[in-house]
Design an enzyme around this catalytic site. Structure first.
Site, mmCIF file in Angstrom:
data_model
loop_
_atom_site.group_PDB
_atom_site.id
_atom_site.type_symbol
_atom_site.label_atom_id
_atom_site.label_comp_id
_atom_site.label_asym_id
_atom_site.label_seq_id
_atom_site.Cartn_x
_atom_site.Cartn_y
_atom_site.Cartn_z
ATOM 1 N N HIS A 133 -16.032 8.677 -64.926
ATOM 2 C CA HIS A 133 -15.527 9.763 -64.084
ATOM 3 C C HIS A 133 -13.999 9.783 -64.183
ATOM 4 O O HIS A 133 -13.366 8.724 -64.217
ATOM 5 C CB HIS A 133 -15.977 9.548 -62.637
ATOM 6 C CG HIS A 133 -15.587 10.664 -61.715
ATOM 7 N ND1 HIS A 133 -14.311 10.788 -61.208
ATOM 8 C CD2 HIS A 133 -16.307 11.704 -61.210
ATOM 9 C CE1 HIS A 133 -14.265 11.854 -60.425
ATOM 10 N NE2 HIS A 133 -15.456 12.432 -60.421
ATOM 11 N N ASP B 286 -11.489 10.182 -62.183
ATOM 12 C CA ASP B 286 -10.758 9.370 -61.204
ATOM 13 C C ASP B 286 -10.979 7.884 -61.453
ATOM 14 O O ASP B 286 -10.071 7.063 -61.271
ATOM 15 C CB ASP B 286 -11.196 9.725 -59.779
ATOM 16 C CG ASP B 286 -10.832 11.142 -59.402
ATOM 17 O OD1 ASP B 286 -9.820 11.659 -59.908
ATOM 18 O OD2 ASP B 286 -11.585 11.761 -58.616
ATOM 19 N N LYS B 287 -12.187 7.515 -61.875
ATOM 20 C CA LYS B 287 -12.471 6.107 -62.139
ATOM 21 C C LYS B 287 -11.785 5.615 -63.418
ATOM 22 O O LYS B 287 -11.443 4.440 -63.524
ATOM 23 C CB LYS B 287 -13.980 5.890 -62.227
ATOM 24 C CG LYS B 287 -14.638 5.841 -60.867
ATOM 25 C CD LYS B 287 -14.238 4.574 -60.178
ATOM 26 C CE LYS B 287 -14.153 4.741 -58.681
ATOM 27 N NZ LYS B 287 -13.405 3.681 -58.029
ATOM 28 N N GLU C 273 -0.118 3.842 -60.316
ATOM 29 C CA GLU C 273 -0.927 5.049 -60.244
ATOM 30 C C GLU C 273 -1.086 5.614 -61.651
ATOM 31 O O GLU C 273 -0.197 5.476 -62.490
ATOM 32 C CB GLU C 273 -0.250 6.106 -59.357
ATOM 33 C CG GLU C 273 0.289 5.593 -58.041
ATOM 34 C CD GLU C 273 -0.789 5.205 -57.061
ATOM 35 O OE1 GLU C 273 -1.948 5.651 -57.249
ATOM 36 O OE2 GLU C 273 -0.487 4.472 -56.114
ATOM 37 N N GLU D 225 5.507 1.249 -59.036
ATOM 38 C CA GLU D 225 6.521 0.226 -58.844
ATOM 39 C C GLU D 225 5.955 -1.126 -59.246
ATOM 40 O O GLU D 225 4.846 -1.481 -58.831
ATOM 41 C CB GLU D 225 6.961 0.163 -57.380
ATOM 42 C CG GLU D 225 7.527 1.482 -56.855
ATOM 43 C CD GLU D 225 6.449 2.507 -56.520
ATOM 44 O OE1 GLU D 225 6.598 3.674 -56.944
ATOM 45 O OE2 GLU D 225 5.459 2.145 -55.886
ATOM 46 N N LYS E 5 -22.461 10.985 -62.248
ATOM 47 C CA LYS E 5 -22.476 10.882 -60.782
ATOM 48 C C LYS E 5 -23.900 10.654 -60.316
ATOM 49 O O LYS E 5 -24.860 11.089 -60.955
ATOM 50 C CB LYS E 5 -21.953 12.164 -60.119
ATOM 51 C CG LYS E 5 -20.491 12.454 -60.282
ATOM 52 C CD LYS E 5 -20.129 13.699 -59.479
ATOM 53 C CE LYS E 5 -18.642 13.987 -59.538
ATOM 54 N NZ LYS E 5 -18.296 15.172 -58.687
ATOM 55 N N PHE F 210 -24.295 19.220 -69.311
ATOM 56 C CA PHE F 210 -23.125 18.405 -68.981
ATOM 57 C C PHE F 210 -22.683 17.685 -70.266
ATOM 58 O O PHE F 210 -22.880 16.491 -70.428
ATOM 59 C CB PHE F 210 -23.487 17.397 -67.880
ATOM 60 C CG PHE F 210 -22.333 16.615 -67.309
ATOM 61 C CD1 PHE F 210 -21.028 16.799 -67.731
ATOM 62 C CD2 PHE F 210 -22.578 15.676 -66.316
ATOM 63 C CE1 PHE F 210 -19.983 16.075 -67.185
ATOM 64 C CE2 PHE F 210 -21.536 14.935 -65.766
ATOM 65 C CZ PHE F 210 -20.245 15.134 -66.195
ATOM 66 N N ASP G 61 -11.932 17.556 -66.476
ATOM 67 C CA ASP G 61 -11.407 17.577 -65.099
ATOM 68 C C ASP G 61 -10.364 16.477 -64.984
ATOM 69 O O ASP G 61 -10.630 15.320 -65.355
ATOM 70 C CB ASP G 61 -12.547 17.342 -64.112
ATOM 71 C CG ASP G 61 -12.149 17.614 -62.671
ATOM 72 O OD1 ASP G 61 -11.054 18.162 -62.447
ATOM 73 O OD2 ASP G 61 -12.924 17.263 -61.770
ATOM 74 N N ALA G 62 -9.196 16.780 -64.467
ATOM 75 C CA ALA G 62 -8.139 15.781 -64.339
ATOM 76 C C ALA G 62 -8.534 14.685 -63.353
ATOM 77 O O ALA G 62 -9.297 14.918 -62.406
ATOM 78 C CB ALA G 62 -6.840 16.445 -63.889
ATOM 79 N N ARG H 20 -8.795 8.295 -55.702
ATOM 80 C CA ARG H 20 -9.430 9.455 -55.061
ATOM 81 C C ARG H 20 -10.897 9.229 -54.718
ATOM 82 O O ARG H 20 -11.555 10.144 -54.217
ATOM 83 C CB ARG H 20 -9.313 10.690 -55.958
ATOM 84 C CG ARG H 20 -7.922 11.269 -56.006
ATOM 85 C CD ARG H 20 -7.911 12.729 -56.349
ATOM 86 N NE ARG H 20 -8.433 13.017 -57.669
ATOM 87 C CZ ARG H 20 -8.278 14.191 -58.282
ATOM 88 N NH1 ARG H 20 -7.623 15.170 -57.677
ATOM 89 N NH2 ARG H 20 -8.781 14.392 -59.480
ATOM 90 N N LYS H 21 -11.413 8.026 -54.957
ATOM 91 C CA LYS H 21 -12.828 7.776 -54.671
ATOM 92 C C LYS H 21 -12.976 6.587 -53.709
ATOM 93 O O LYS H 21 -13.747 5.662 -53.939
ATOM 94 C CB LYS H 21 -13.588 7.510 -55.978
ATOM 95 C CG LYS H 21 -13.781 8.765 -56.807
ATOM 96 C CD LYS H 21 -14.719 9.738 -56.122
ATOM 97 C CE LYS H 21 -14.913 11.035 -56.895
ATOM 98 N NZ LYS H 21 -13.770 11.955 -56.761
ATOM 99 N N LYS I 38 -3.162 -1.992 -56.920
ATOM 100 C CA LYS I 38 -2.327 -2.686 -55.928
ATOM 101 C C LYS I 38 -2.557 -4.186 -55.984
ATOM 102 O O LYS I 38 -3.704 -4.640 -55.945
ATOM 103 C CB LYS I 38 -2.641 -2.168 -54.525
ATOM 104 C CG LYS I 38 -2.325 -0.696 -54.333
ATOM 105 C CD LYS I 38 -2.716 -0.211 -52.950
ATOM 106 C CE LYS I 38 -2.420 1.275 -52.795
ATOM 107 N NZ LYS I 38 -2.844 1.790 -51.473
ATOM 108 N N LYS J 9 -0.491 -6.221 -51.005
ATOM 109 C CA LYS J 9 -0.737 -4.955 -50.338
ATOM 110 C C LYS J 9 -2.013 -5.079 -49.509
ATOM 111 O O LYS J 9 -3.111 -5.204 -50.039
ATOM 112 C CB LYS J 9 -0.907 -3.827 -51.345
ATOM 113 C CG LYS J 9 0.391 -3.242 -51.890
ATOM 114 C CD LYS J 9 1.080 -4.149 -52.849
ATOM 115 C CE LYS J 9 2.252 -3.445 -53.525
ATOM 116 N NZ LYS J 9 2.996 -4.413 -54.372
ATOM 117 N N ASP K 114 -3.609 -2.958 -47.910
ATOM 118 C CA ASP K 114 -4.598 -1.910 -48.167
ATOM 119 C C ASP K 114 -5.784 -2.497 -48.919
ATOM 120 O O ASP K 114 -6.940 -2.126 -48.671
ATOM 121 C CB ASP K 114 -3.994 -0.795 -49.029
ATOM 122 C CG ASP K 114 -3.262 0.242 -48.206
ATOM 123 O OD1 ASP K 114 -3.415 0.230 -46.985
ATOM 124 O OD2 ASP K 114 -2.530 1.045 -48.794
#
Length: 395
Positions: free
Chosen positions: A17, A19-20, A46, A59, A169, A233, A241-242, A247-248, A268, A272, A274
């Site tokens: 995917h 984003d992945k 990122e 960074e 998916k 597909f 798709d960018a 985002r997931k 990260k 961090k 998060d």
């Protein structure tokens, strides 16, 4: 009395995917820094991916040799995922590197902190969750959705299913009665495929993966199995798709069955919170359930930037707890040091173990021999059980 019934749905996405792909690139670069300088690396990477293009930004602090190898690391990640198509090819993808040095203001708070211990890398809230719906103590819908795609990907990469492409998916809807999953209502699977494979062939191939992914005896009604609902597909991945890192986050965690603090994990380093505190919260919640102290447990941790200790710890057992929640929270804080350094030491996080987390969930995975997914251990469960006078705990 009629049972309290409802449907609940979770989705997963494959490593291909868009984003992945970006999550994988970010974590591959993180692993490279941790491999070279585990104690000193500071990484927040990122990635953006689109047609034959990847931009990496963020960074970092660490060896210049890693910075110089970013293009090779990106190509390595894309190749391993399996992208060798005209519009996104690991050999020819353009790579733009915009990484730069970490802010000195942030570094000061993280490196020095107070009371001689480094502080949290940011403010924020993190959640961990566990329940006894599956052997992995995960919500069943997200665990089943991950299994479908992971099994398909393993066969694709082993050459057993060359018809499949990297992008896919899944979505699983379960029936619940009185808080327990009792059956399947619907499954959706969309998978990239070769151009010469028909819709009927794709459906037949996908159906073979459902029995292994779902509980024995659970079947999907034929009219509730949706495979490639658009009918085709072929064009997939960043060519279609960018993608962006982070985002997931619901796919990465509990499929919507528990809250999320909002911070993504991939790219990260473990200063961090998060990332590291979300792992710690899962570790604590899983051990509470494994110890038999609750059927469901949710942990919230809250931090302030530059401050080592969490400003708050909250435990919720949703009426399934067998011990006092406030006392449980106190006991957990006594057993595990919840500072960034304490979490890293407890869970062994200063290792290059993160690229493997970038797809199919950060939780509900077996602990690896090298310490990967160490937050999935249940080694605290026996001590927790004894602390509350319980004689039985999951090992």
């Amino acid at each position: 009395m009629m049972a309290n019934t409802w449907l609940f749905t979770s989705e997963s996405v494959s490593e291909g995917h868009p984003d992945k792909v970006c999550d994988r690139i970010s974590d591959t670069i993180l692993d490279a820094y941790l491999r070279e300088a585990p104690d000193d690396a500071r990484v927040a990477v990122e990635a953006l991916a689109t047609t034959n293009h990847v931009t990496v930004a963020g960074e970092v602090r660490g060896p210049d040799s890693v910075l110089r190898s970013v293009e090779d690391l990106v190509r390595e990640a894309v190749k391993d995922i399996g992208y060798d198509q005209l519009g996104f090819d690991w050999r020819n993808v353009e790579v733009i590197n915009r990484l730069h040095a970490q802010s000195g203001d942030i570094a000061q708070g993280v490196d020095e902190g107070d009371k001689g211990e480094e502080g949290a890398g940011d403010q924020g809230i993190m959640f961990g969750y566990a329940c006894n719906e599956t052997e992995e103590l995960m919500p069943a819908p997200i665990q089943f959705a991950h299994r479908i795609l992971r099994n398909m990907a393993e066969d694709r990469k082993a050459g057993k299913r060359p018809e499949f492409g990297p992008d896919a998916k899944s979505q699983v809807t379960l029936k619940y009665e009185d808080g327990k999953p009792v059956g399947i209502d619907a499954v959706v699977v969309s998978t990239q495929h070769d151009e010469d494979v028909s819709s009927d062939q794709v459906r037949a191939l996908v159906k073979q993966y459902l029995d292994d992914a779902l509980l024995e005896g659970w079947t999907v009604p034929d009219d509730r199995l949706f495979v490639n609902p658009t009918g085709r597909f072929v064009l997939g991945g960043p060519e279609g798709d960018a993608g962006l890192t982070g985002r997931k986050i619901i796919v990465d965690t509990y499929g919507g069955a528990a809250p999320h603090g909002g911070g993504a994990f991939s790219g990260k380093d473990p200063t961090k919170v998060d990332r590291s505190a979300a792992y710690a919260a899962r570790y604590l919640a899983k051990n509470v359930v494994a110890a038999g102290l609750a059927d469901k447990c949710q942990i919230q941790l809250a931090y302030a930037i530059g401050v080592p200790e969490p400003v708050a710890v909250y435990v919720e057992t949703f009426g399934t707890g067998k011990v006092d929640q406030a006392k449980l929270g106190e006991t957990l804080r006594e057993m595990v040091r919840l500072t960034p350094r304490g979490i890293r030491e407890q869970l062994g996080l200063l290792k290059p173990i993160y690229a493997r987390t970038a797809a199919y969930g950060h939780f509900g995975r077996p602990t690896d021999a090298d310490g990967g997914f160490g937050w999935e251990r249940t080694d605290l469960a026996p001590e927790l059980a004894r602390a509350f006078g319980h004689s039985v705990a999951a090992e």
